[in-house]
Scaffold this motif. Structure first.
Motif, PDB file in Angstrom:
ATOM      1  N   LEU A 116       6.533  56.351   5.518  1.00 48.22           N
ATOM      2  CA  LEU A 116       6.746  54.910   5.367  1.00 48.22           C
ATOM      3  C   LEU A 116       7.992  54.592   4.547  1.00 48.22           C
ATOM      4  O   LEU A 116       8.167  55.115   3.451  1.00 48.22           O
ATOM      5  N   ARG A 117       8.855  53.709   5.112  1.00 50.35           N
ATOM      6  CA  ARG A 117      10.097  53.319   4.403  1.00 50.35           C
ATOM      7  C   ARG A 117      10.140  51.802   4.207  1.00 50.35           C
ATOM      8  O   ARG A 117      11.205  51.211   4.271  1.00 50.35           O
ATOM      9  N   THR A 118       8.994  51.163   3.997  1.00 49.49           N
ATOM     10  CA  THR A 118       8.979  49.702   3.845  1.00 49.49           C
ATOM     11  C   THR A 118       9.151  49.331   2.375  1.00 49.49           C
ATOM     12  O   THR A 118       8.909  50.149   1.475  1.00 49.49           O
ATOM     13  N   TRP A 119       9.509  48.059   2.135  1.00 54.71           N
ATOM     14  CA  TRP A 119       9.640  47.557   0.766  1.00 54.71           C
ATOM     15  C   TRP A 119       8.292  47.065   0.254  1.00 54.71           C
ATOM     16  O   TRP A 119       7.944  47.270  -0.894  1.00 54.71           O
ATOM     17  N   TRP A 120       7.550  46.338   1.103  1.00 52.99           N
ATOM     18  CA  TRP A 120       6.315  45.724   0.618  1.00 52.99           C
ATOM     19  C   TRP A 120       5.146  45.884   1.592  1.00 52.99           C
ATOM     20  O   TRP A 120       4.005  45.944   1.166  1.00 52.99           O
ATOM     21  N   LEU A 121       5.428  45.975   2.878  1.00 55.45           N
ATOM     22  CA  LEU A 121       4.331  46.007   3.852  1.00 55.45           C
ATOM     23  C   LEU A 121       3.673  47.394   3.843  1.00 55.45           C
ATOM     24  O   LEU A 121       4.359  48.402   3.988  1.00 55.45           O
ATOM     25  N   ALA A 125       9.211  49.505  18.254  1.00 60.16           N
ATOM     26  CA  ALA A 125       8.595  50.773  17.832  1.00 60.16           C
ATOM     27  C   ALA A 125       8.343  51.649  19.064  1.00 60.16           C
ATOM     28  O   ALA A 125       8.684  52.842  19.076  1.00 60.16           O
ATOM     29  N   VAL A 126       7.777  51.069  20.117  1.00 61.38           N
ATOM     30  CA  VAL A 126       7.514  51.856  21.337  1.00 61.38           C
ATOM     31  C   VAL A 126       8.832  52.380  21.914  1.00 61.38           C
ATOM     32  O   VAL A 126       8.913  53.524  22.372  1.00 61.38           O
ATOM     33  N   ARG A 127       9.890  51.561  21.829  1.00 62.62           N
ATOM     34  CA  ARG A 127      11.190  51.986  22.385  1.00 62.62           C
ATOM     35  C   ARG A 127      11.765  53.204  21.679  1.00 62.62           C
ATOM     36  O   ARG A 127      12.595  53.910  22.241  1.00 62.62           O
ATOM     37  N   GLU A 128      11.341  53.448  20.424  1.00 59.59           N
ATOM     38  CA  GLU A 128      11.851  54.662  19.749  1.00 59.59           C
ATOM     39  C   GLU A 128      11.336  55.919  20.446  1.00 59.59           C
ATOM     40  O   GLU A 128      11.921  56.987  20.321  1.00 59.59           O
ATOM     41  N   TRP A 129      10.221  55.784  21.181  1.00 55.95           N
ATOM     42  CA  TRP A 129       9.693  56.924  21.946  1.00 55.95           C
ATOM     43  C   TRP A 129      10.020  56.788  23.431  1.00 55.95           C
ATOM     44  O   TRP A 129      10.245  57.776  24.100  1.00 55.95           O
ATOM     45  N   ARG A 186       0.584  60.160  15.361  1.00 53.04           N
ATOM     46  CA  ARG A 186       0.056  58.817  15.052  1.00 53.04           C
ATOM     47  C   ARG A 186       0.595  58.285  13.728  1.00 53.04           C
ATOM     48  O   ARG A 186       0.881  57.108  13.590  1.00 53.04           O
ATOM     49  N   ALA A 187       0.682  59.164  12.739  1.00 55.83           N
ATOM     50  CA  ALA A 187       1.131  58.707  11.419  1.00 55.83           C
ATOM     51  C   ALA A 187       2.602  58.284  11.466  1.00 55.83           C
ATOM     52  O   ALA A 187       2.989  57.257  10.890  1.00 55.83           O
ATOM     53  N   ARG A 188       3.399  59.043  12.172  1.00 56.24           N
ATOM     54  CA  ARG A 188       4.829  58.708  12.272  1.00 56.24           C
ATOM     55  C   ARG A 188       5.003  57.398  13.024  1.00 56.24           C
ATOM     56  O   ARG A 188       5.788  56.535  12.636  1.00 56.24           O
ATOM     57  N   PHE A 189       4.213  57.224  14.101  1.00 51.60           N
ATOM     58  CA  PHE A 189       4.318  55.978  14.855  1.00 51.60           C
ATOM     59  C   PHE A 189       3.870  54.792  13.990  1.00 51.60           C
ATOM     60  O   PHE A 189       4.511  53.736  13.993  1.00 51.60           O
ATOM     61  N   ALA A 190       2.765  54.979  13.247  1.00 48.78           N
ATOM     62  CA  ALA A 190       2.253  53.879  12.401  1.00 48.78           C
ATOM     63  C   ALA A 190       3.324  53.450  11.406  1.00 48.78           C
ATOM     64  O   ALA A 190       3.588  52.248  11.224  1.00 48.78           O
ATOM     65  N   ALA A 191       3.976  54.415  10.767  1.00 53.40           N
ATOM     66  CA  ALA A 191       5.008  54.090   9.772  1.00 53.40           C
ATOM     67  C   ALA A 191       6.172  53.352  10.429  1.00 53.40           C
ATOM     68  O   ALA A 191       6.697  52.370   9.882  1.00 53.40           O
ATOM     69  N   CYS A 192       6.547  53.794  11.610  1.00 52.76           N
ATOM     70  CA  CYS A 192       7.663  53.162  12.327  1.00 52.76           C
ATOM     71  C   CYS A 192       7.300  51.713  12.689  1.00 52.76           C
ATOM     72  O   CYS A 192       8.097  50.784  12.503  1.00 52.76           O
ATOM     73  N   LEU A 193       6.076  51.503  13.164  1.00 54.35           N
ATOM     74  CA  LEU A 193       5.640  50.150  13.534  1.00 54.35           C
ATOM     75  C   LEU A 193       5.615  49.231  12.304  1.00 54.35           C
ATOM     76  O   LEU A 193       6.077  48.084  12.366  1.00 54.35           O
ATOM     77  N   LEU A 194       5.117  49.732  11.187  1.00 55.63           N
ATOM     78  CA  LEU A 194       5.040  48.900   9.978  1.00 55.63           C
ATOM     79  C   LEU A 194       6.441  48.524   9.502  1.00 55.63           C
ATOM     80  O   LEU A 194       6.692  47.405   9.052  1.00 55.63           O
ATOM     81  N   GLN A 195       7.354  49.463   9.632  1.00 50.64           N
ATOM     82  CA  GLN A 195       8.735  49.175   9.238  1.00 50.64           C
ATOM     83  C   GLN A 195       9.354  48.094  10.125  1.00 50.64           C
ATOM     84  O   GLN A 195      10.012  47.174   9.653  1.00 50.64           O
ATOM     85  N   ARG A 196       9.122  48.199  11.428  1.00 47.61           N
ATOM     86  CA  ARG A 196       9.630  47.193  12.377  1.00 47.61           C
ATOM     87  C   ARG A 196       9.015  45.822  12.087  1.00 47.61           C
ATOM     88  O   ARG A 196       9.683  44.796  12.186  1.00 47.61           O
ATOM     89  N   LEU A 197       7.735  45.829  11.735  1.00 46.10           N
ATOM     90  CA  LEU A 197       7.045  44.560  11.444  1.00 46.10           C
ATOM     91  C   LEU A 197       7.638  43.898  10.213  1.00 46.10           C
ATOM     92  O   LEU A 197       7.866  42.680  10.197  1.00 46.10           O
ATOM     93  N   GLU A 198       7.879  44.698   9.183  1.00 47.25           N
ATOM     94  CA  GLU A 198       8.455  44.138   7.952  1.00 47.25           C
ATOM     95  C   GLU A 198       9.826  43.528   8.246  1.00 47.25           C
ATOM     96  O   GLU A 198      10.137  42.406   7.817  1.00 47.25           O
ATOM     97  N   LEU A 199      10.616  44.241   9.026  1.00 48.55           N
ATOM     98  CA  LEU A 199      11.959  43.772   9.391  1.00 48.55           C
ATOM     99  C   LEU A 199      11.893  42.431  10.129  1.00 48.55           C
ATOM    100  O   LEU A 199      12.604  41.477   9.794  1.00 48.55           O
ATOM    101  N   GLU A 200      11.025  42.350  11.143  1.00 45.98           N
ATOM    102  CA  GLU A 200      10.946  41.138  11.965  1.00 45.98           C
ATOM    103  C   GLU A 200      10.327  39.972  11.194  1.00 45.98           C
ATOM    104  O   GLU A 200      10.731  38.827  11.370  1.00 45.98           O
ATOM    105  N   TYR A 201       9.339  40.254  10.368  1.00 46.61           N
ATOM    106  CA  TYR A 201       8.706  39.180   9.592  1.00 46.61           C
ATOM    107  C   TYR A 201       9.692  38.630   8.564  1.00 46.61           C
ATOM    108  O   TYR A 201       9.827  37.413   8.395  1.00 46.61           O
ATOM    109  N   ASP A 202      10.412  39.510   7.903  1.00 48.38           N
ATOM    110  CA  ASP A 202      11.416  39.057   6.935  1.00 48.38           C
ATOM    111  C   ASP A 202      12.495  38.240   7.642  1.00 48.38           C
ATOM    112  O   ASP A 202      12.976  37.236   7.121  1.00 48.38           O
TER     113      ASP A 202
END
Ligand code: BTN
Length: 264
Positions: free
Chosen positions: A13-18, A102-106, A178-194
């Motif tokens: 996970l590389r998010t700031w807050w999410l 996130a899906v596009r990264e795969w 699964r863990a790598r995908f979850a982290a990638c999705l959370l990072q994308r979510l933080e980016l888009e929400y911000d």
């Protein structure tokens, strides 16, 4: 004690807050239900609930979300947006953009179908269920529930979904971490929400439209009031789909099941 899955997600996970508060479970009825209860008990914005399996995974329009153990990602996020009620559906559009990226990264072929299904080669890989609740003080809490079919095989889907749903493993031939995908999705979510909070809805709607398979296409939309057929013109400020009906009139669509004409 933290599960090995939670430890693995945090490692990626590389998010700031999410995801600062990350709650992982083996089995729950629905991660949206768990996240909703957590939000009612005061869980902070960005709290994340993930389960290895769901016994009553919920989909849009009252459907079931098939949630076999250990294969896929079932995640819900608590958000506390400062948005007016008529802009809340932008969160669903925003989450669609994040899930698609996130899906596009795969698999770079991923596209969005209104409002927020992620498809690869016309088969659904991911879906999003957004549930909002207003507190007595008028503040919104929103649960973004995202299901991504990562490692399901054809036989994991019930017969009525075969040919319509797929997993990233089926589309890429690779086992998905699964863990790598979850982290990638959370990072994308933080980016888009911000970005939504910083720039407003226009940037989010433009990002959605760029990734969309419905842009300019002929669609049928099955809703509670019947079926409409027309051409997709764009997204309104609140995320509603603008449709030019075959007779020429314009209609706003707020909910329904979209089928792109020409794709079975
Ligand atoms: C859809 O029908 O497209 C939306 C599916 C949403 C499924 C996810 S899985 C995690 C979260 N928990 C649920 O019960 N549903 C959502």
């Amino acid at each position: 004690m933290q599960s090995s899955f939670a430890i693995a997600v945090k490692r990626h996970l590389r998010t700031w807050w999410l995801g600062s508060d990350l709650r992982c479970f083996e089995v729950v009825d629905s991660t949206n239900r768990v996240a909703r209860d957590a939000a009612r008990s005061g869980a902070a914005e960005g709290t994340v609930v993930i389960a290895d399996a769901q016994t009553r995974g919920r989909g849009r329009l009252g459907r079931e979300w098939v949630s076999p153990p250990q294969r896929n990602l079932y995640v819900s996020v608590v958000l506390r947006p400062d948005l007016d009620a008529d802009r809340l559906s932008l969160l669903s559009i925003m989450a669609g953009v994040a899930a698609c990226d996130a899906v596009r990264e795969w698999d770079p072929r991923a596209l969005l179908k209104w409002p927020n299904d992620v498809l690869v080669e016309d088969r659904k890989i991911a879906g999003i269920l957004t549930e909002a609740e207003q507190s007595e003080r008028g503040k919104w809490s929103v649960i973004l529930g995202i299901g991504v079919n990562l490692n399901s095989c054809e036989g994991d889907f019930p017969p009525e979904l075969r040919g319509k749903a797929a997993s990233l493993r089926m589309s890429t031939g690779e086992i998905i971490d699964r863990a790598r995908f979850a982290a990638c999705l959370l990072q994308r979510l933080e980016l888009e929400y911000d970005r939504l909070r910083r720039e407003g809805g226009a940037a989010t709607r433009a990002a959605w439209w760029e990734r969309s398979m419905v842009a300019g296409r002929s669609l049928t939309v099955a809703g509670l009031a019947g079926t409409l057929t027309g051409k997709a013109l764009g997204l309104d400020e609140d995320g509603a789909l603008r449709l030019q009906l075959d007779g020429g009139a314009e209609r706003r669509v707020l909910a329904g099941d979209v089928t792109v004409v020409g794709i079975v």
